[in-house]
Design a protein around this motif. Structure first.
Motif, mmCIF file in Angstrom:
data_model
loop_
_atom_site.group_PDB
_atom_site.id
_atom_site.type_symbol
_atom_site.label_atom_id
_atom_site.label_comp_id
_atom_site.label_asym_id
_atom_site.label_seq_id
_atom_site.Cartn_x
_atom_site.Cartn_y
_atom_site.Cartn_z
ATOM 1 N N TRP A 73 31.037 -17.573 8.985
ATOM 2 C CA TRP A 73 32.494 -17.697 9.853
ATOM 3 C C TRP A 73 33.300 -18.546 9.159
ATOM 4 C CZ3 TRP A 73 33.540 -22.283 12.714
ATOM 5 C CH2 TRP A 73 34.491 -22.388 13.434
ATOM 6 N N LYS B 60 37.155 -18.336 7.552
ATOM 7 C CA LYS B 60 38.208 -19.394 7.847
ATOM 8 C C LYS B 60 38.920 -19.885 6.572
ATOM 9 C CE LYS B 60 38.439 -20.250 12.210
ATOM 10 N NZ LYS B 60 39.749 -20.033 13.093
ATOM 11 N N PHE B 61 38.150 -19.909 5.536
ATOM 12 C CA PHE B 61 38.315 -20.472 4.266
ATOM 13 C C PHE B 61 38.815 -19.413 3.240
ATOM 14 C CE2 PHE B 61 34.930 -23.669 4.996
ATOM 15 C CZ PHE B 61 35.661 -24.467 6.030
ATOM 16 N N VAL C 152 41.675 -26.075 8.693
ATOM 17 C CA VAL C 152 40.667 -25.739 7.576
ATOM 18 C C VAL C 152 39.752 -26.891 7.640
ATOM 19 C CG1 VAL C 152 40.002 -25.574 5.404
ATOM 20 C CG2 VAL C 152 41.689 -24.080 5.993
ATOM 21 N N VAL D 191 37.231 -27.089 10.782
ATOM 22 C CA VAL D 191 36.198 -26.067 10.563
ATOM 23 C C VAL D 191 35.233 -26.786 9.696
ATOM 24 C CG1 VAL D 191 35.540 -23.910 9.934
ATOM 25 C CG2 VAL D 191 37.677 -24.207 11.000
ATOM 26 N N LYS D 192 35.844 -27.423 8.507
ATOM 27 C CA LYS D 192 34.658 -28.060 7.592
ATOM 28 C C LYS D 192 34.033 -29.366 8.322
ATOM 29 C CE LYS D 192 36.919 -27.283 3.113
ATOM 30 N NZ LYS D 192 37.746 -27.815 1.959
ATOM 31 N N HIS E 73 33.263 -29.586 11.666
ATOM 32 C CA HIS E 73 32.604 -28.860 12.489
ATOM 33 C C HIS E 73 31.331 -28.330 11.789
ATOM 34 C CE1 HIS E 73 31.149 -27.019 16.011
ATOM 35 N NE2 HIS E 73 31.072 -25.861 15.439
ATOM 36 N N LEU E 74 31.515 -27.753 10.650
ATOM 37 C CA LEU E 74 30.397 -27.048 9.914
ATOM 38 C C LEU E 74 29.572 -28.347 9.234
ATOM 39 C CD1 LEU E 74 31.735 -24.299 7.914
ATOM 40 C CD2 LEU E 74 30.313 -24.047 9.982
#
Lengths: 196, 101
Positions: free
Chosen positions: A80, A84-85, B6, B9-10, B12-13
């Protein structure tokens, strides 16, 4: 006519259709597995000689499968993230790994079932094996369902990665949420059936 | 989370990878404590506490429930109430058993 709120969120709920849809579906899944866990409790507390799971079942294989499912949960998250990236190759790699891990889980499960059958242990043998095969069988069906969806997104469905990246990211997120639920159910099945 | 930047998300990951390590550790703990004899009830309670901790981590971080919308929380509270009722049903059976003469 365009279906509203497939990508953009509804202003009143802050959600798009697929996010609300998957959680409604998972709420029904909670009830499905809840009914079976309730049956397990009823059978267990009323049985004079309930066997210890580790005496009948293969704990190392189940522990291995727990690690496999947890690992597949992180790879689907990374897939996922790759969407996104905007990294298509990484997306295929991580989703491919998730699919591979799901197959590993099912192969280990098939080995386990086969070992039981070869020893003459069937769902009809006793209540413990009856509920064991019902719970793990239903869980296995959910793994197969997840596999079908992920194979579609890895292969024919991946075209949307380039044409509608936002919509595709939402689809992978929702498929991931379902996959984590499958992992979550196993987190309870493992100690309840194999260790207690 | 679905429309986060972005960098969000980074971040969060990165948290999810830490949770992943935590889940692996808790899996080892689950197996290890099952070999410690603290009575059947004790073992059941302990195993369920660890499983609940693992499930909470999966729900909060992997399923993004830590930053979800109010409607999803309401939906899950309702599901949880019915789930508790379902799990409690066997207790009704124990409270009012059918006597076989």
């Amino acid at each position: 006519m365009q279906i509203p709120y497939t990508v953009e969120t509804r202003p009143d709920t802050g959600l798009h259709n697929s996010k609300l849809g998957i959680w409604l579906f998972l709420a029904s899944e909670v009830m499905l597995f809840g009914a079976l866990f309730s049956s397990y409790i009823l059978l267990r507390i009323n049985s004079p000689d309930w066997p210890a799971g580790h005496e009948v079942l293969n704990v190392p294989i189940a522990a291995f499968n727990t690690v496999v499912l947890i690992s597949s949960s992180i790879t689907v998250l990374l897939a996922w993230g790759a969407v996104k990236f905007n990294e298509f190759k990484k997306f295929r790699l991580y989703l491919g790994l998730t699919i591979l891990l799901a197959f590993v889980f099912m192969i280990a499960k098939a080995y386990e079932y086969n070992a039981k059958f070869s020893h003459g242990l069937y769902p009809s043998t006793d209540n413990f094996l009856g509920i064991y095969f019902t719970l793990t069988g239903l869980h296995g069906l959910h793994v197969v369902g997840g596999l079908v969806v992920m194979i579609y997104f890895w292969g024919p469905g991946s075209g949307m990665f380039h044409s509608e990246p936002k919509h595709f990211a939402d689809r992978i997120e929702v498929a991931g949420i379902y996959w984590h639920f499958v992992d979550l159910v196993w987190i309870f099945l493992f100690p309840v059936l194999y260790l207690l | 989370m679905e429309h986060g930047s972005v960098e969000d998300v980074k971040q969060h990951l990165r948290k999810c990878i830490m949770v992943f390590v935590g889940l692996l550790v808790l899996t080892v703990v689950t197996v290890a404590v099952s070999y410690v004899d603290i009575g059947t009830s004790g073992n059941i309670v302990l195993a369920l506490i660890i499983a609940s901790a693992k499930a909470s981590l999966v729900g909060a971080y992997f399923m993004h429930l830590i930053s979800e919308k109010k409607l999803i929380y309401s939906l899950l509270v309702l599901a949880a109430l019915f789930f508790i009722f379902l799990i409690g049903l066997p207790l009704f059976h124990d409270a009012d058993p059918i006597e076989v003469s």
